[in-house]
Design an enzyme around this catalytic site. Structure first.
Site, PDB file in Angstrom:
ATOM      1  N   ASN A 140      51.186 -44.708  46.873  1.00 31.82           N
ATOM      2  CA  ASN A 140      50.077 -45.542  46.302  1.00 31.82           C
ATOM      3  C   ASN A 140      48.975 -45.506  46.996  1.00 31.82           C
ATOM      4  OD1 ASN A 140      48.622 -47.470  44.792  1.00 31.82           O
ATOM      5  ND2 ASN A 140      49.750 -49.228  45.403  1.00 31.82           N
ATOM      6  N   TRP A 141      47.912 -44.573  46.291  1.00 33.62           N
ATOM      7  CA  TRP A 141      46.377 -44.409  47.050  1.00 33.62           C
ATOM      8  C   TRP A 141      45.627 -45.589  46.892  1.00 33.62           C
ATOM      9  CZ3 TRP A 141      45.253 -38.409  46.702  1.00 33.62           C
ATOM     10  CH2 TRP A 141      46.169 -37.910  47.334  1.00 33.62           C
ATOM     11  N   LYS A 142      45.986 -46.654  46.240  1.00 35.20           N
ATOM     12  CA  LYS A 142      45.201 -47.820  45.752  1.00 35.20           C
ATOM     13  C   LYS A 142      43.638 -47.571  45.574  1.00 35.20           C
ATOM     14  CE  LYS A 142      48.324 -50.575  48.437  1.00 35.20           C
ATOM     15  NZ  LYS A 142      48.512 -51.656  49.094  1.00 35.20           N
ATOM     16  N   HIS A 157      51.945 -54.108  40.031  1.00 39.58           N
ATOM     17  CA  HIS A 157      51.891 -54.147  41.501  1.00 39.58           C
ATOM     18  C   HIS A 157      51.452 -55.454  41.699  1.00 39.58           C
ATOM     19  CE1 HIS A 157      50.333 -53.336  45.291  1.00 39.58           C
ATOM     20  NE2 HIS A 157      51.104 -52.487  45.561  1.00 39.58           N
ATOM     21  N   GLU A 207      49.053 -56.584  43.603  1.00 32.02           N
ATOM     22  CA  GLU A 207      47.586 -56.699  43.611  1.00 32.02           C
ATOM     23  C   GLU A 207      47.330 -56.898  42.311  1.00 32.02           C
ATOM     24  OE1 GLU A 207      47.010 -53.209  45.943  1.00 32.02           O
ATOM     25  OE2 GLU A 207      47.865 -54.191  47.683  1.00 32.02           O
ATOM     26  N   GLU A 255      59.010 -55.284  46.035  1.00 31.65           N
ATOM     27  CA  GLU A 255      57.752 -55.364  46.867  1.00 31.65           C
ATOM     28  C   GLU A 255      57.530 -56.865  47.392  1.00 31.65           C
ATOM     29  OE1 GLU A 255      55.293 -51.447  46.921  1.00 31.65           O
ATOM     30  OE2 GLU A 255      54.358 -52.815  45.703  1.00 31.65           O
ATOM     31  N   GLY A 305      50.896 -54.285  52.946  1.00 35.56           N
ATOM     32  CA  GLY A 305      49.551 -54.097  53.673  1.00 35.56           C
ATOM     33  C   GLY A 305      49.313 -55.109  54.734  1.00 35.56           C
ATOM     34  N   SER A 364      54.846 -52.188  53.989  1.00 34.71           N
ATOM     35  CA  SER A 364      54.451 -51.558  55.238  1.00 34.71           C
ATOM     36  C   SER A 364      55.794 -50.676  55.372  1.00 34.71           C
ATOM     37  CB  SER A 364      54.325 -52.817  56.084  1.00 34.71           C
ATOM     38  OG  SER A 364      53.439 -53.465  55.840  1.00 34.71           O
ATOM     39  N   GLY A 409      52.339 -47.598  50.396  1.00 34.75           N
ATOM     40  CA  GLY A 409      50.591 -47.779  50.352  1.00 34.75           C
ATOM     41  C   GLY A 409      50.032 -47.079  51.519  1.00 34.75           C
ATOM     42  N   GLY A 410      49.782 -48.053  52.436  1.00 35.23           N
ATOM     43  CA  GLY A 410      48.780 -47.490  53.424  1.00 35.23           C
ATOM     44  C   GLY A 410      49.350 -45.973  54.277  1.00 35.23           C
TER      45      GLY A 410
HETATM   46  C1  PEP Z   1      52.090 -50.908  48.241  1.00 35.92           C
HETATM   47  O1  PEP Z   1      50.714 -50.683  47.788  1.00 35.92           O
HETATM   48  O2  PEP Z   1      52.887 -50.742  47.036  1.00 35.92           O
HETATM   49  C2  PEP Z   1      52.445 -51.089  49.471  1.00 35.92           C
HETATM   50  C3  PEP Z   1      53.787 -51.261  49.703  1.00 35.92           C
HETATM   51  O3  PEP Z   1      51.385 -51.120  50.388  1.00 35.92           O
HETATM   52  P1  PEP Z   1      51.521 -50.839  52.099  1.00 35.92           P
HETATM   53  O4  PEP Z   1      52.598 -49.675  52.076  1.00 35.92           O
HETATM   54  O5  PEP Z   1      50.497 -50.860  52.597  1.00 35.92           O
HETATM   55  O6  PEP Z   1      52.345 -52.169  52.510  1.00 35.92           O
END
Ligand code: PEP
Length: 251
Positions: free
Chosen positions: A9-11, A95, A97, A167, A173, A213, A234-235
């Protein structure tokens, strides 16, 4: 056997040139991968460029959101049909966010889910508890409510086309990963809920990703757990080498 599914997920990161470079790097690093599904979700504006890079590879294209209406006067929104026509095959829904900043609810996620299924794309339905929920001991209640709300009036035939992403919001994040045991506990709970809502055969076919994470250093232990069928990243998906190592997990 459930095929593992790893998603990036490049957000709201990467402009068009950066997105193209990342996709090219990734394509070269994961070209050998065979026994797992991989998809990446750039921003809407980068979808076409990334599609052209990953076409004829095993990396599929995903989107981070969609509108549940078919079409209409909804300025700034993107329809499922538009996503399908650009080559998207996976869509992340709900998600945390989007729940936190854009007022998404289990009800709106359910409408999006039905729309995405109607266009024969794969929905990734995100659920997860807040830190307060966990500290209060209400993780199970929160997850059950989200699962039942998001999956309202979804048939068993459609359920098996859906991917669920657990999640925990406190792990997204933040660098704080749920331990493999904490994650497995909730994944098993989700599968148990699906079993009681549908049946054992259906619940055993649904893939449940973990997200929060995920990194090269923790993916292998997470993937050893029986109910963890992949990761939503994500990251770490913004660095080609890290994401490629996650894709190549040893579980
Ligand atoms: C996400 O955006 O779904 C996520 C899990 O982010 P991260 O891996 O950065 O925690």
């Amino acid at each position: 056997m459930r095929t593992p599914v790893i998603a990036g997920n490049w957000k709201m990161y990467k402009n068009i040139d950066e997105a193209k470079s990342l996709a090219i790097e990734l394509k070269n690093l994961v070209s050998e991968v065979r026994d797992r599904q991989v998809f990446i979700c750039p921003s809407f504006v980068c979808l076409a460029a990334v599609r052209d890079i990953v076409k004829d590879t095993r990396i599929a294209l995903g989107a981070q959101n969609v509108n549940y209406e078919e079409e209409g006067a909804y300025t700034g929104e993107v329809s499922a049909d538009m996503l399908k026509s650009i080559g998207v095959s996976f869509v992340i829904l709900g998600h945390s966010e989007r729940r936190a900043y854009f007022h998404e609810t289990d009800e709106s996620i359910n409408k999006k889910l039905k729309k995405v299924l109607s266009k024969s794309m794969t929905p990734i339905v995100c659920v997860g508890e807040l830190l307060e929920d966990r500290e209060r001991g209400s993780t199970a209640d929160v997850i059950k409510k989200q699962i039942h709300g998001c999956l309202e009036n979804i048939s068993p035939e459609d359920l098996i086309k859906i991917v669920i992403a657990y999640e925990p919001v406190w792990a997204i994040g933040t660098g704080k990963t749920a331990s493999p045991e904490q994650a497995e506990e909730v994944h098993a709970l989700i599968r148990g809920e699906l079993k009681s809502k549908y049946n054992n055969s259906v619940s055993e076919q649904v893939r449940i990703q973990y997200g929060g994470s995920v990194k090269p250093g923790n993916i292998d232990e997470l993937m050893k757990k029986p109910n963890i069928d992949g990761a939503l990243v994500g990251g770490a998906s913004l660095k080609a080498e890290d994401f490629a190592r996650i894709v190549k997990f040893e579980g």
